[in-house]
Motif scaffolding. Structure first.
Motif, PDB file in Angstrom:
ATOM      1  N   PRO A 166      12.817  12.364  -0.736  1.00  0.00           N
ATOM      2  CA  PRO A 166      13.508  11.295  -1.464  1.00  0.00           C
ATOM      3  C   PRO A 166      13.949  10.145  -0.560  1.00  0.00           C
ATOM      4  N   ASP A 167      14.412  10.470   0.647  1.00  0.00           N
ATOM      5  CA  ASP A 167      14.877   9.419   1.551  1.00  0.00           C
ATOM      6  C   ASP A 167      13.745   8.464   1.927  1.00  0.00           C
ATOM      7  N   TYR A 168      12.580   9.040   2.249  1.00  0.00           N
ATOM      8  CA  TYR A 168      11.471   8.164   2.644  1.00  0.00           C
ATOM      9  C   TYR A 168      10.858   7.462   1.439  1.00  0.00           C
ATOM     10  N   LEU A 169      10.789   8.133   0.295  1.00  0.00           N
ATOM     11  CA  LEU A 169      10.253   7.488  -0.900  1.00  0.00           C
ATOM     12  C   LEU A 169      11.104   6.303  -1.336  1.00  0.00           C
ATOM     13  N   ALA A 170      12.389   6.322  -0.958  1.00  0.00           N
ATOM     14  CA  ALA A 170      13.249   5.175  -1.258  1.00  0.00           C
ATOM     15  C   ALA A 170      12.810   3.950  -0.459  1.00  0.00           C
ATOM     16  N   LEU A 171      12.202   4.183   0.718  1.00  0.00           N
ATOM     17  CA  LEU A 171      11.677   3.076   1.525  1.00  0.00           C
ATOM     18  C   LEU A 171      10.268   2.700   1.086  1.00  0.00           C
ATOM     19  N   ASN A 172       9.426   3.710   0.906  1.00  0.00           N
ATOM     20  CA  ASN A 172       8.043   3.472   0.515  1.00  0.00           C
ATOM     21  C   ASN A 172       7.674   4.446  -0.604  1.00  0.00           C
ATOM     22  N   PRO A 173       7.728   3.993  -1.839  1.00  0.00           N
ATOM     23  CA  PRO A 173       7.422   4.876  -2.974  1.00  0.00           C
ATOM     24  C   PRO A 173       6.023   5.478  -2.925  1.00  0.00           C
ATOM     25  N   MET A 174       5.121   4.890  -2.121  1.00  0.00           N
ATOM     26  CA  MET A 174       3.777   5.447  -1.980  1.00  0.00           C
ATOM     27  C   MET A 174       3.780   6.733  -1.165  1.00  0.00           C
ATOM     28  N   GLY A 175       4.839   6.967  -0.405  1.00  0.00           N
ATOM     29  CA  GLY A 175       4.911   8.173   0.402  1.00  0.00           C
ATOM     30  C   GLY A 175       3.863   8.213   1.492  1.00  0.00           C
ATOM     31  N   LYS A 176       3.576   7.030   2.074  1.00  0.00           N
ATOM     32  CA  LYS A 176       2.572   6.932   3.132  1.00  0.00           C
ATOM     33  C   LYS A 176       3.171   6.220   4.346  1.00  0.00           C
ATOM     34  N   VAL A 177       2.518   6.404   5.488  1.00  0.00           N
ATOM     35  CA  VAL A 177       2.889   5.667   6.695  1.00  0.00           C
ATOM     36  C   VAL A 177       1.701   4.771   7.065  1.00  0.00           C
ATOM     37  N   PRO A 178       1.999   3.693   7.801  1.00  0.00           N
ATOM     38  CA  PRO A 178       3.256   3.346   8.465  1.00  0.00           C
ATOM     39  C   PRO A 178       4.184   2.532   7.568  1.00  0.00           C
ATOM     40  N   ALA A 179       5.413   2.451   8.038  1.00  0.00           N
ATOM     41  CA  ALA A 179       6.413   1.557   7.466  1.00  0.00           C
ATOM     42  C   ALA A 179       7.389   1.211   8.579  1.00  0.00           C
ATOM     43  N   ILE A 180       8.037   0.081   8.452  1.00  0.00           N
ATOM     44  CA  ILE A 180       9.091  -0.267   9.403  1.00  0.00           C
ATOM     45  C   ILE A 180      10.323  -0.729   8.651  1.00  0.00           C
ATOM     46  N   CYS A 181      11.464  -0.531   9.266  1.00  0.00           N
ATOM     47  CA  CYS A 181      12.719  -1.154   8.842  1.00  0.00           C
ATOM     48  C   CYS A 181      13.160  -2.036  10.001  1.00  0.00           C
TER      49      CYS A 181
END
Length: 283
Positions: A121-136
């Motif tokens: 849930p924590d990561y899906l809040a950043l990227n609903p696709m549930g994939k990497v990469p992502a940055i904040c």
């Protein structure tokens, strides 16, 4: 000298001068012309600092003016926003890892495993696709590798990873050529999907081999794909060519091999490869 610094100097001279001071003398002490002096006095009055002009005597600063006045205070330097990088060693996150190393800025790496942690849930809040990469980056969240590359190049212009805006045609063209048509065509070809001529007209990628020929022409005899300097477009295009030739999804054409050879030996890329080897050795 900034306008703010100049106005603060004007206030200091007036504050420390005993009695009125004439315009010519004041301008000389500040090292500016009379016209600039009159403009600066007008600027002070515009922010509520009334410089009194006594005819025949000169300028006087009221005793209740703060030094330096709040209205002219230089903004405090902000702490650089932290970059948090979400990735997996065997993912497209490698592109962003290379990009971050080229920038030379601090960042924090969070490795997510395929499955549970990427779908938490924590990561899906950043990227609903549930994939990497992502940055904040501070309060800014960016997903999708080409978007992250373009964002970081603009967020850290001192690294010089994006050409000047007036000459970004090739930069944008090939960065997003690789992000759209190239990735799509490779995926279809790898899955054994061979679109018909009619279907190709409906796809943004068109024909796989036309696309390969187009990219080969773009890098033929060139060290960098967008002008005479290394850029985020090279990070993205080069990553796809390197991986593609390694895994056999892109043919080993001489144009591709020569272009990739010039990129893969960059110190930033070498650090990324060493990191992946270290992580995999501990698995």
């Amino acid at each position: 000298m900034s306008r703010t610094t100049r106005l603060q100097d004007l206030i200091r001279v007036l504050r420390h001068h005993t009695g009125p001071i004439g315009g010519p003398e004041l301008a000389e002490r500040l090292g500016i012309g009379l016209r600039a002096l009159y403009q600066d006095i007008a600027a002070l009055r515009a922010v509520g600092i009334e410089v009194v002009n006594t005819p025949g005597q000169g300028y006087v600063l009221p005793s209740d003016v703060m030094l330096p006045p709040v209205a002219l205070a230089e903004p405090a330097e902000r702490e650089p926003a932290e970059i948090t990088f979400y990735t997996h060693p065997l993912s497209r996150g490698g592109i962003i890892h290379w990009m971050l190393e080229e920038l030379g800025v601090p960042y924090r790496t969070v490795i997510l495993e395929y499955g549970a942690s990427m779908k938490s849930p924590d990561y899906l809040a950043l990227n609903p696709m549930g994939k990497v990469p992502a940055i904040c980056h501070g309060d800014t969240v960016v997903t999708e590798a080409p978007a992250i590359c373009a964002y970081l190049a603009d967020a850290f212009p001192e690294a010089g990873l994006a050409p000047p805006p007036a000459v970004r045609g090739d930069y944008y063209r090939w960065l997003f050529f690789a992000a759209g048509p190239l990735e799509t065509a490779i995926s279809l070809n790898n899955l054994g999907v061979q679109p018909t001529v009619e279907q190709q007209s409906q796809l943004g990628c068109g024909d796989y081999w036309v696309l390969i020929d187009t990219l080969a022409s773009a890098v033929n005899g060139r060290r960098y794909i967008a002008g005479n300097a290394f850029s985020a477009a090279d990070v993205y295009v080069g990553s796809h060519l390197g991986w593609g030739m390694h895994f056999g999804t892109i043919p080993r054409r001489p144009e591709f091999e020569a272009y990739w050879e010039g990129l893969r030996m960059r110190p930033a890329h070498q650090r990324c490869e060493a990191y992946v080897e270290q992580v995999l050795a501990g698995v």
